[in-house]
Structures are given as structure tokens and as C-alpha cells.
Design an enzyme around this catalytic site. Structure first.
Site, short mmCIF file in Angstrom:
data_model
loop_
_atom_site.label_atom_id
_atom_site.label_comp_id
_atom_site.label_asym_id
_atom_site.label_seq_id
_atom_site.Cartn_x
_atom_site.Cartn_y
_atom_site.Cartn_z
N ASP A 8 6.43 -5.02 3.65
CA ASP A 8 5.71 -3.98 2.93
C ASP A 8 5.55 -2.81 3.92
O ASP A 8 5.67 -3.01 5.14
CB ASP A 8 4.34 -4.54 2.50
CG ASP A 8 3.45 -3.48 1.92
OD1 ASP A 8 3.91 -2.72 1.06
OD2 ASP A 8 2.27 -3.39 2.36
N ASP A 10 2.99 0.36 3.71
CA ASP A 10 1.60 0.77 3.98
C ASP A 10 0.74 -0.43 4.35
O ASP A 10 0.60 -1.36 3.56
CB ASP A 10 0.98 1.41 2.72
CG ASP A 10 1.52 2.80 2.44
OD1 ASP A 10 2.10 3.41 3.36
OD2 ASP A 10 1.35 3.27 1.31
N GLY A 45 -1.65 -1.44 -2.23
CA GLY A 45 -0.57 -2.22 -2.87
C GLY A 45 -0.41 -1.96 -4.35
O GLY A 45 0.43 -2.54 -5.01
N ARG A 48 0.94 4.18 -8.07
CA ARG A 48 0.19 5.46 -8.14
C ARG A 48 -0.60 5.57 -9.45
O ARG A 48 -1.79 5.91 -9.44
CB ARG A 48 1.17 6.63 -8.02
CG ARG A 48 0.46 7.96 -7.80
CD ARG A 48 1.48 9.09 -7.70
NE ARG A 48 2.50 8.85 -6.69
CZ ARG A 48 3.64 9.50 -6.59
NH1 ARG A 48 3.92 10.47 -7.45
NH2 ARG A 48 4.52 9.21 -5.64
N SER A 113 5.72 2.39 -2.82
CA SER A 113 5.54 3.84 -2.65
C SER A 113 6.82 4.63 -2.92
O SER A 113 7.89 4.30 -2.41
CB SER A 113 5.06 4.14 -1.24
OG SER A 113 5.06 5.54 -1.03
N ASN A 115 7.04 7.49 -1.81
CA ASN A 115 7.13 8.35 -0.61
C ASN A 115 7.69 7.59 0.59
O ASN A 115 7.63 8.08 1.73
CB ASN A 115 5.74 8.89 -0.27
CG ASN A 115 5.24 9.88 -1.31
OD1 ASN A 115 5.87 10.93 -1.51
ND2 ASN A 115 4.17 9.55 -1.99
N ASP A 167 0.12 -6.98 3.27
CA ASP A 167 -1.31 -6.85 3.58
C ASP A 167 -2.15 -6.81 2.30
O ASP A 167 -3.37 -6.68 2.39
CB ASP A 167 -1.58 -5.57 4.40
CG ASP A 167 -1.43 -4.33 3.55
OD1 ASP A 167 -0.42 -4.24 2.81
OD2 ASP A 167 -2.32 -3.46 3.59
C1 BG6 Z 1 1.57 1.42 -1.85
C2 BG6 Z 1 0.15 1.72 -1.40
O1 BG6 Z 1 2.37 1.17 -0.75
O2 BG6 Z 1 2.11 2.53 -2.54
C3 BG6 Z 1 -0.69 2.14 -2.60
O3 BG6 Z 1 -0.40 0.56 -0.81
C4 BG6 Z 1 -0.03 3.32 -3.30
O4 BG6 Z 1 -1.99 2.47 -2.18
C5 BG6 Z 1 1.40 2.93 -3.69
O5 BG6 Z 1 -0.77 3.69 -4.45
C6 BG6 Z 1 2.15 4.06 -4.38
O6 BG6 Z 1 2.35 5.08 -3.45
P1 BG6 Z 1 2.98 6.49 -3.77
O7 BG6 Z 1 3.33 7.03 -2.40
O8 BG6 Z 1 4.21 6.27 -4.61
O9 BG6 Z 1 1.96 7.28 -4.49
MG MG Z 2 0.48 -2.64 1.82
#
Ligand code: BG6
Ligand code: MG
Length: 209
Positions: A8, A10, A45, A48, A113, A115, A167
Site C-alpha cells: 500500500d 499512504d 485506505g 476519495r 489513490s 495520485n 496500514d
Molecule cells: C488512499 C488513502 O491511499 O487513497 C485515502 O489512504 C485516500 O485516505 C485514497 O482517500 C484516495 O486518494 P486520492 O489521492 O485518489 O484522493
Molecule cells: Mg494506507
């Protein structure tokens, strides 16, 4: 026999919790909705849009408004992500990735994510993994195992040959659902279904002999 490790992002490779907090807080303040770090912890985890639903709990908005709010949060978040530097990833993490590779273990990212690639490129790890599966690849977020199954496929391994390091509770659930070996770090150590619990990433090197 473990032949791959799927991480993972984040909370495992680095923490962007505080950036998520600041970005959600800015949106919540503008909407005059209470938001604190305790609530932020519940977003770990979670995708969005599912995070937005938690932020807006008890308040009603149209789908159109919600899409605009998610975009607003993401724009704030991405400005903060641009302040990331390689120092956000500690040496224990970097050394562990190098050691796993030198042992012939395939390594991949499995993150919800969207991002992911921006984050990895800011910290200088975009080319460090054999494969990346992220929020742009999937229809179903964790606890669905989709992102880990895609990562495993991209490194050419079966789930049972791969550790998943997580996590978040939803991430351990996803690992179990996909037939992976679930390894917990941080908050996820409280999850009953974790097969191993680690304190720092280099503890993995004792599991992957
Ligand atoms: C996860 C985070 O990795 O990504 C979450 O733990 C987050 O908190 C999710 O909401 C989505 O992320 P993003 O960057 O696509 O908004
Ligand atoms: Mg995580």
C-alpha cells in the site's frame, strides 16, 4: 513461498495523512462542517468519494455538488503533494525495497489513490517498483481486492505467492479476500486477520527469507 511484495502507499511507503487532513479541513471549514483528526483517521485506505461521504456525514448534498467538493479537495491536496521531497521516505523503507529486489523478490504498489504516480515521482520512487496498480486502474476500492489482483498480475505472480503490506483495516480485508498473505503495519496491527504484524518495513526481511 513468497516471491512478491505488494505495498500500500499512504501509511506504508510514506505518510500523506496530514496533507489529506489539511485538504479535507479546508473544504469542511468552507462548508461549516465540523472535521477533526479523529475523523481524518477514518479516511485511511478509503476511496476519495467514500471519504467525502464520511466528511459530509449528517449533511445532504446533490451528486453534482459532491463531485465538485471532491475535485476541490483534490486540488488543495495536489498543491500540498507538490511540496513532497525524497526526504519524506525514510532510509528503512528505501533500504528494504533495495534488499527485497536484490533477493529476487518482485515489488509492486497497490494503492487506492489516483495520485499515486504524482506522489511516487515527487519522492523519487516512480521507477523503483516492478509494477504499479492504483486508483486509476480500478472500479472497486478496498476492501475489494481488485487493486492487489491487478498488481499481482502485473508482476506475474499468484496472490498466494505475494505478501500485501497494509496500514488500513480495509486493506487487510482486501488482502484476505484476494488470497494474499496479509502483513499489517501501524493501525492495521489491531486487525485479527493479519498473518504478520510489523513495526518497521525492514521487519519484512525476516518474513521473506
Ligand atoms: C488512499 C488513502 O491511499 O487513497 C485515502 O489512504 C485516500 O485516505 C485514497 O482517500 C484516495 O486518494 P486520492 O489521492 O485518489 O484522493
Ligand atoms: Mg494506507
Amino acid at each position: 513461498m513468497i516471491r512478491g511484495v505488494i505495498f500500500d502507499l499512504d501509511g506504508v511507503i510514506l505518510s500523506t495523512d496530514d496533507f489529506h487532513y489539511q485538504a479535507w479541513k479546508k473544504l469542511a471549514d468552507r462548508l461549516k462542517i465540523p472535521f477533526d483528526r479523529e475523523k481524518n483517521n477514518r479516511l485511511r485506505g478509503v476511496s476519495r468519494m467514500a471519504s467525502l461521504d464520511i466528511v459530509l456525514e449528517g449533511y445532504t448534498f446533490s451528486e453534482e455538488e459532491k463531485l465538485a467538493f471532491a475535485e476541490e479537495k483534490n486540488n488543495t491536496y495536489r498543491v500540498l503533494l507538490n511540496t513532497l521531497t525524497p526526504e519524506f521516505v525514510n532510509n528503512d523503507v528505501r533500504d528494504t525495497l533495495d534488499e527485497l529486489k536484490s533477493r529476487g523478490i518482485k515489488i509492486a504498489i497497490g494503492s487506492s489513490s489516483k495520485n499515486t504516480k504524482l506522489i511516487l515521482s515527487r519522492v523519487g520512487l516512480l521507477n523503483a517498483f516492478n509494477a504499479i496498480a492504483d486508483g486509476t486502474d480500478i472500479k472497486n476500492s478496498k476492501p475489494d481486492p481488485e487493486v492487489f489482483l491487478i498488481a499481482a498480475q502485473r508482476i506475474g505472480l499468484e496472490p498466494k505467492e505475494c505478501i500485501v503490506v497494509e496500514d488500513a483495516f480495509a486493506g487487510i480485508d482486501a488482502a484476505v479476500a484476494g488470497g494474499f498473505v496479509p502483513v499489517a503495519i501501524g493501525d492495521a496491527c489491531a486487525h485479527k486477520k493479519a498473518k504478520y504484524r510489523i513495526t518497521v518495513l525492514s521487519d519484512l526481511l525476516k518474513i521473506v527469507e
